[in-house]
Enzyme design. Sequence first.
Site, PDB file in Angstrom:
ATOM      1  N   ASP A   2      -1.555   6.465   6.416  1.00 24.54           N
ATOM      2  CA  ASP A   2      -2.668   5.665   5.901  1.00 24.54           C
ATOM      3  C   ASP A   2      -2.930   4.591   6.958  1.00 24.54           C
ATOM      4  O   ASP A   2      -2.156   3.649   7.111  1.00 24.54           O
ATOM      5  CB  ASP A   2      -2.274   5.024   4.560  1.00 24.54           C
ATOM      6  CG  ASP A   2      -3.328   4.040   4.046  1.00 24.54           C
ATOM      7  OD1 ASP A   2      -4.343   3.828   4.732  1.00 24.54           O
ATOM      8  OD2 ASP A   2      -3.123   3.481   2.941  1.00 24.54           O
ATOM      9  N   TRP A  38       0.818  -1.218   0.000  1.00 27.72           N
ATOM     10  CA  TRP A  38       0.000   0.000   0.000  1.00 27.72           C
ATOM     11  C   TRP A  38       0.845   1.259   0.000  1.00 27.72           C
ATOM     12  O   TRP A  38       0.490   2.250  -0.638  1.00 27.72           O
ATOM     13  CB  TRP A  38      -1.010  -0.019   1.157  1.00 27.72           C
ATOM     14  CG  TRP A  38      -2.046  -1.065   0.889  1.00 27.72           C
ATOM     15  CD1 TRP A  38      -2.194  -2.254   1.533  1.00 27.72           C
ATOM     16  CD2 TRP A  38      -3.024  -1.057  -0.160  1.00 27.72           C
ATOM     17  NE1 TRP A  38      -3.210  -2.977   0.971  1.00 27.72           N
ATOM     18  CE2 TRP A  38      -3.745  -2.271  -0.074  1.00 27.72           C
ATOM     19  CE3 TRP A  38      -3.373  -0.153  -1.154  1.00 27.72           C
ATOM     20  CZ2 TRP A  38      -4.786  -2.599  -0.938  1.00 27.72           C
ATOM     21  CZ3 TRP A  38      -4.407  -0.478  -2.024  1.00 27.72           C
ATOM     22  CH2 TRP A  38      -5.097  -1.677  -1.911  1.00 27.72           C
ATOM     23  N   LYS A  43     -12.929  -1.644   6.824  1.00 26.11           N
ATOM     24  CA  LYS A  43     -12.235  -2.696   7.577  1.00 26.11           C
ATOM     25  C   LYS A  43     -12.637  -2.614   9.043  1.00 26.11           C
ATOM     26  O   LYS A  43     -13.296  -3.502   9.568  1.00 26.11           O
ATOM     27  CB  LYS A  43     -10.729  -2.564   7.399  1.00 26.11           C
ATOM     28  CG  LYS A  43     -10.340  -2.787   5.947  1.00 26.11           C
ATOM     29  CD  LYS A  43      -9.038  -2.140   5.599  1.00 26.11           C
ATOM     30  CE  LYS A  43      -8.871  -2.018   4.105  1.00 26.11           C
ATOM     31  NZ  LYS A  43      -8.948  -3.277   3.378  1.00 26.11           N
TER      32      LYS A  43
END
Length: 384
Positions: A196, A123, A220
């Site tokens: 993030d 990511w 999530k």
Amino acid sequence: MNDPQNPGLAAMMQNALAERVYNFSPGPATLPAEVLQQAAQEMLSWRGTGMSVMEMSHRGKEFESIHGQALADLRELLQIPKNFRILFMQGGAIGQNAIVPLNLINRVDPKQPKADFVITGTWSVKSEKEARRYGEVNVAATSQDQKYSRIPDAASWNLSDDAAYVHLCTNETIVGVEFQQIPDIGQDQGRIVVADASSHILSRPIDWSRVQVVYGGAQKNIGPAGVTIVIVREDLLGAAHPLCPSAFNWRLVDENNSMYNTPPTYAIYVSGLVFQWLKRQGGVAAIEQRNIAKATALYSFLDQSDFYRNEIDPSCRSRMNVPFFLADESRNEAFLTQARANGLVQLKGHKSVGGMRASIYNAMPLEGVTALIEFMREFERTSA
Ligand code: PMP
């Protein structure tokens, strides 16, 4: 659900509850059953209004109260200081890969936009690639040569003095590494850290002296896909590139209380129900203890086994996403099929890593992790 119009509804709900499985999906991920039940109960008419939340104007007083409560609860749960703003946006974390540089990379010198990136997995690689479109990018550190199995020691990071910010992915969902704390890299001297936190936000407290922007998709640890949460220190609003789309301009979004354009109202509502649920669980400190217990149980089991293994350095193993491999990979399909038959689903690892991955977010109870371990023990025994 005692609806005299529909006596079958209560039974339907009971049946559906009984059908629920332990869902280890990395996201969209499992939500607390009681939150889903509440959303179901309020689906047709929210608190006597005769309207579903989906059908309400985002500017009406009903949605305003839902939105206001969600903001207040999130602020309380994460102990967000007064000088940080909370934005509910769209576009996901991948959207923020562009939106962050569009809002921040010009901050120090618009003629030489620059940002630092620490690369710890899939990511952060994506974030760094996208940021290159908006300015110069310095890779301050990367663990690529160690297959992202550890986080480079902060003392070795090659940070620039003229970068607008340092970007981190504080939990790498695919490779399964997590910052146990954000290091001190001169934040008190004005260095700006952007995190993030998509896949571990609300799973542990945040030290707001070490991070100035936190963002994450909701799907999530928070709620349904569709809402992206951005928490940003207020003095960082206002440095946006002139070509930044208005709907993605943090300052405009903030000035309009996240209603510059129509926000993802239903996703915000369900997220708010999850915040309330978290408060009933005892808040972030209490859920963190449960997350530690779940992760410890699973990693301890993996470590004592020759049949399964996790390849991440113990100092930075993710509490949320636990990738693991079978020593005999030819058993992978059998593992997944039998797991599914035991009510343990979505355990297949990401295609770039292979093997298995158990995502054990806030809403996964300890019983789910115990059931997984029991299944794995039995699978190992019967595979011998
Ligand atoms: N960052 C992280 C850490 C993620 O886990 C994900 C999604 N798995 C993303 C970014 C991308 O999020 P989205 O698909 O919501 O844009």
